[in-house]
Each structure stands twice: as C-alpha cells, then as structure tokens.
Design an enzyme around this catalytic site. Structure first.
Site, PDB file in Angstrom:
ATOM      1  N   THR A   1       0.834  -1.195   0.000  1.00 44.13           N
ATOM      2  CA  THR A   1       0.000   0.000   0.000  1.00 44.13           C
ATOM      3  C   THR A   1       0.876   1.256   0.000  1.00 44.13           C
ATOM      4  O   THR A   1       2.100   1.178  -0.166  1.00 44.13           O
ATOM      5  CB  THR A   1      -1.035  -0.067   1.161  1.00 44.13           C
ATOM      6  OG1 THR A   1      -1.956   1.000   1.002  1.00 44.13           O
ATOM      7  CG2 THR A   1      -0.379   0.003   2.523  1.00 44.13           C
TER       8      THR A   1
ATOM      9  N   LYS B   1       3.475   1.377  -3.946  1.00 49.87           N
ATOM     10  CA  LYS B   1       2.936   0.579  -5.058  1.00 49.87           C
ATOM     11  C   LYS B   1       3.757   0.707  -6.347  1.00 49.87           C
ATOM     12  O   LYS B   1       3.903  -0.258  -7.088  1.00 49.87           O
ATOM     13  CB  LYS B   1       1.484   0.956  -5.329  1.00 49.87           C
ATOM     14  CG  LYS B   1       0.525   0.508  -4.228  1.00 49.87           C
ATOM     15  CD  LYS B   1      -0.907   0.865  -4.571  1.00 49.87           C
ATOM     16  CE  LYS B   1      -1.822   0.517  -3.399  1.00 49.87           C
ATOM     17  NZ  LYS B   1      -3.224   0.822  -3.681  1.00 49.87           N
TER      18      LYS B   1
ATOM     19  N   GLY C   1      -8.738  12.978 -10.239  1.00 50.24           N
ATOM     20  CA  GLY C   1      -7.409  12.690  -9.715  1.00 50.24           C
ATOM     21  C   GLY C   1      -6.551  12.014 -10.770  1.00 50.24           C
ATOM     22  O   GLY C   1      -7.079  11.412 -11.720  1.00 50.24           O
TER      23      GLY C   1
ATOM     24  N   ALA D   1      -3.755   6.191  -7.247  1.00 51.70           N
ATOM     25  CA  ALA D   1      -5.041   5.509  -7.085  1.00 51.70           C
ATOM     26  C   ALA D   1      -5.764   5.405  -8.423  1.00 51.70           C
ATOM     27  O   ALA D   1      -6.268   4.338  -8.790  1.00 51.70           O
ATOM     28  CB  ALA D   1      -5.893   6.258  -6.058  1.00 51.70           C
TER      29      ALA D   1
ATOM     30  N   ASN E   1      -7.822  16.717 -13.181  1.00 53.11           N
ATOM     31  CA  ASN E   1      -6.855  16.829 -12.091  1.00 53.11           C
ATOM     32  C   ASN E   1      -6.435  18.271 -11.905  1.00 53.11           C
ATOM     33  O   ASN E   1      -6.434  19.060 -12.840  1.00 53.11           O
ATOM     34  CB  ASN E   1      -5.618  15.954 -12.375  1.00 53.11           C
ATOM     35  CG  ASN E   1      -4.813  15.679 -11.119  1.00 53.11           C
ATOM     36  OD1 ASN E   1      -5.390  15.340 -10.083  1.00 53.11           O
ATOM     37  ND2 ASN E   1      -3.503  15.822 -11.180  1.00 53.11           N
TER      38      ASN E   1
ATOM     39  N   MET F   1     -13.223   6.368  -3.803  1.00 53.60           N
ATOM     40  CA  MET F   1     -12.333   5.219  -3.581  1.00 53.60           C
ATOM     41  C   MET F   1     -11.873   5.135  -2.128  1.00 53.60           C
ATOM     42  O   MET F   1     -11.348   4.106  -1.711  1.00 53.60           O
ATOM     43  CB  MET F   1     -11.137   5.274  -4.537  1.00 53.60           C
ATOM     44  CG  MET F   1     -11.558   4.862  -5.951  1.00 53.60           C
ATOM     45  SD  MET F   1     -10.356   5.211  -7.228  1.00 53.60           S
ATOM     46  CE  MET F   1      -9.023   4.177  -6.769  1.00 53.60           C
TER      47      MET F   1
HETATM   48  P1  ATR Z   1      -2.473   8.438  -4.506  1.00 48.65           P
HETATM   49  O1  ATR Z   1      -1.388   7.433  -4.723  1.00 48.65           O
HETATM   50  O2  ATR Z   1      -3.293   8.210  -3.269  1.00 48.65           O
HETATM   51  O3  ATR Z   1      -3.325   8.658  -5.715  1.00 48.65           O
HETATM   52  P2  ATR Z   1      -0.990  10.800  -5.115  1.00 48.65           P
HETATM   53  O4  ATR Z   1      -0.257  10.126  -6.193  1.00 48.65           O
HETATM   54  O5  ATR Z   1      -0.257  11.761  -4.198  1.00 48.65           O
HETATM   55  O6  ATR Z   1      -1.703   9.796  -4.152  1.00 48.65           O
HETATM   56  O7  ATR Z   1      -2.232  11.579  -5.795  1.00 48.65           O
HETATM   57  C1  ATR Z   1      -3.137  12.324  -5.060  1.00 48.65           C
HETATM   58  C2  ATR Z   1      -4.194  12.857  -6.006  1.00 48.65           C
HETATM   59  O8  ATR Z   1      -5.137  13.643  -5.267  1.00 48.65           O
HETATM   60  C3  ATR Z   1      -3.653  13.776  -7.091  1.00 48.65           C
HETATM   61  O9  ATR Z   1      -4.458  13.658  -8.226  1.00 48.65           O
HETATM   62  C4  ATR Z   1      -3.818  15.151  -6.436  1.00 48.65           C
HETATM   63  O10 ATR Z   1      -3.852  16.219  -7.341  1.00 48.65           O
HETATM   64  P3  ATR Z   1      -2.446  16.850  -7.884  1.00 48.65           P
HETATM   65  O11 ATR Z   1      -1.896  15.845  -8.848  1.00 48.65           O
HETATM   66  O12 ATR Z   1      -2.829  18.111  -8.528  1.00 48.65           O
HETATM   67  O13 ATR Z   1      -1.581  17.034  -6.660  1.00 48.65           O
HETATM   68  C5  ATR Z   1      -5.155  14.964  -5.790  1.00 48.65           C
HETATM   69  N1  ATR Z   1      -5.458  15.893  -4.700  1.00 48.65           N
HETATM   70  C6  ATR Z   1      -4.967  15.879  -3.444  1.00 48.65           C
HETATM   71  N2  ATR Z   1      -5.515  16.865  -2.695  1.00 48.65           N
HETATM   72  C7  ATR Z   1      -6.385  17.521  -3.511  1.00 48.65           C
HETATM   73  C8  ATR Z   1      -7.271  18.646  -3.336  1.00 48.65           C
HETATM   74  N3  ATR Z   1      -7.370  19.268  -2.160  1.00 48.65           N
HETATM   75  N4  ATR Z   1      -8.022  19.039  -4.401  1.00 48.65           N
HETATM   76  C9  ATR Z   1      -7.928  18.394  -5.587  1.00 48.65           C
HETATM   77  N5  ATR Z   1      -7.106  17.335  -5.808  1.00 48.65           N
HETATM   78  C10 ATR Z   1      -6.355  16.905  -4.786  1.00 48.65           C
END
Ligand code: ATR
Length: 278
Positions: A61, A65, A127, A131, A151, A215
C-alpha cells in the site's frame, strides 16, 4: 503456516489483516497475515527478505505501489500498464510477480455488488495519482463510452491519458473545464478527502442518474459522498466494497480460492460504525 503481510507506511490503520483473517476462516485456509510498517529506505530489501525467508505473498500500500511494480520480474493482469502493484507473490518459475487488484476490486463493487454499469457510460475520474492510475487500465477494458480524467495538476492527467490513448475515448482536463458537462459515473480517486477537502467540482456535473463513487471510505459519509448526495446523485458510494473486493482478488491469486465478499463487507461496515462510538 503460510505467511502474508501488507507493507506500507503508515499501515497501522490497515483493515487488510482483519479482512484476510475473515477470508481464511471462511475458506478453511491456514495462514497468518500481518501489517508491517516499512521504513521508506528499506522497502526493496524488506520485500526480497520476506520472500527469501519463505513468505507466501504481500499486499503493498501507500507509498510503495510504484516501487513494488519496479521490483517485479513480471506483471500479471493489467498491472504492466497500471505502473503500480498492490499484490506480490512468486510464480511457479520462482519469479517475483506483481498484480494490481484495485481495478478489479472497484469494478466488482460497482458492477456486481451495486449492479451498476460501466460499458457505454460517460465516466469522470477525479485525480491523476497512483489511485487512479492503478484502476484505469481495468476500467478502460469495460468499454466505457468516454473517460475524462480531471486533475488539479492538468499535466499529470494528460500524461496518464497519453499512456492509454487508443483504448477508449480518453481526455484530460482541469477542474475549470468541468462546467457544462454531465457524467454517468464519477469516481473520486484524489486524496483530498483524507484531509477533509473536496476537489473543486461544480454540482452541475451530477444529474439524478449519476452514480458517484469515492475510492476512500470513512466512519460515516466521506466529504465526496456528502457532496454527491447534496447534488442529488442517484448513488453516493464509498470504497469499503472496493477494499474487500481487491483483497478477495489478492486472496484468489495467492490461494486459488475466491472468498465470499458480501458478509465481509457488511461486517466491515459494522466495525467501522462501531469504532465511530469509541
Ligand atoms: P495516490 O497514490 O493516493 O493517488 P498521489 O499520487 O499523491 O496519491 O495523488 C493524489 C491525487 O489527489 C492527485 O491527483 C492530487 O492532485 P495533484 O496531482 O494536482 O496534486 C489529488 N489531490 C490531493 N488533494 C487535492 C485537493 N485538495 N483538491 C484536488 N485534488 C487533490
């Protein structure tokens, strides 16, 4: 006894040991499953040590990953394209094999447990991190009419769409481009909800026929689920079913037996709401 574990950091809130203990009990399998917090600089060494010492399988996790994917000799299912794996085992040739069961978990929860449809639908994936990347190849294989990735950092959505271009009508946009569009299915794969935040989505993207799926999951509604209900969505679902279904697929890859998930999902929900009262 066959040994399994989930490796992550942090990992102490993982429900995987509980889920796999239920599966083992239900199917009469003898195994142990632990949750191990792995220091960031020790991941590869700890995985190799685990298997060298006879470990039978690992779940992986956050945040490992992608590193697990890179460590594998071979990838099964859609994992080669996903670029991230959550399940590791040795195949019959002794190679370290990685699979990604998150996509199947999400699809089974939507299509089997909730009787939803993806084929022919217009889907919004919110996003572009690990994930969403992990579930995207399996999602495209279900033949949605159109997949849009939105995104905050648009370039990440564009890069992801480019990886899979040609498999479905797929496009990448920023949140300000959502106005005026409506989707059949909206899947939230951002980590915003973990901090109590909501991505900036206009309510006009939701109709009374729209299904919304988060999710992540929490004790009650997630922020995204509450938003979906407020917008009048047909369904506002959380990721509890996906969590159990991805575990069931990992169990199947390891043991060759498919556990029954419905009772485990119901019991996990009960556990979550009981912990609410703590
Ligand atoms: P994970 O592996 O859980 O997907 P990650 O790779 O850090 O974690 O990705 C987090 C996702 O949540 C990204 O799409 C991020 O947007 P950015 O790519 O612009 O950073 C998104 N995200 C996190 N906080 C957010 C927020 N407050 N509003 C919108 N998108 C958010």
């Amino acid at each position: 006894m066959d040994r399994y574990a989930v490796f992550g950091n942090p990992v102490k809130h993982s429900r995987s040991p509980w889920i796999h203990a239920r599966f083992a009990q239900q199917t009469g399998q003898s195994l142990v499953y632990s949750a191990d917090e792995i220091p960031l600089d020790e991941f590869e060494k700890r995985v190799l040590d685990f298997f060298a010492k006879g470990g039978a399988g690992l779940n992986i996790t956050v945040p490992f990953k992608e590193r697990a994917w890179a460590l594998c000799d071979t990838h099964g299912g859609f994992a080669a394209k996903a670029g991230a794996v959550n399940t590791l085992f040795r195949n019959k040739d002794g190679q370290l094999c990685g699979d990604n069961t998150d996509g199947i978990g999400l699809l089974r929860d939507i299509t089997d447990n909730h009787r939803g449809q993806i084929a022919g639908k217009s889907v919004l994936l919110v996003g572009a991190g690990g994930a969403v990347r992990g579930v995207l190849p399996s999602f495209l294989a279900e033949n949605p009419a159109k997949v849009t990735i939105v995104n905050r950092t648009v370039i990440k959505a564009q890069e992801l769409a480019a990886l899979l271009v040609g498999q479905a009508e797929i496009s990448a946009i920023g949140f300000e481009e959502l106005e005026g569009r409506v989707f059949d299915l909206i899947v939230n794969g951002t980590s915003a909800g973990l901090h109590g935040d909501l991505p900036p989505m206009p309510s006009s993207i939701v109709s009374t026929d729209t299904w919304c799926y988060d999710m992540i999951y929490g004790r009650g509604d997630t922020v995204f689920q509450a938003w979906a209900r407020q917008c009048g969505a047909a369904k506002a679902l959380d990721g509890v079913g996906m969590l159990v279904e991805q575990a069931a697929q990992a169990f199947y890859l390891w043991r060759g037996i498919k556990p029954e998930t419905a009772a485990v999902i119901a019991d996990l929900r009960a556990e979550l709401s009981a912990s609410d009262q703590d």
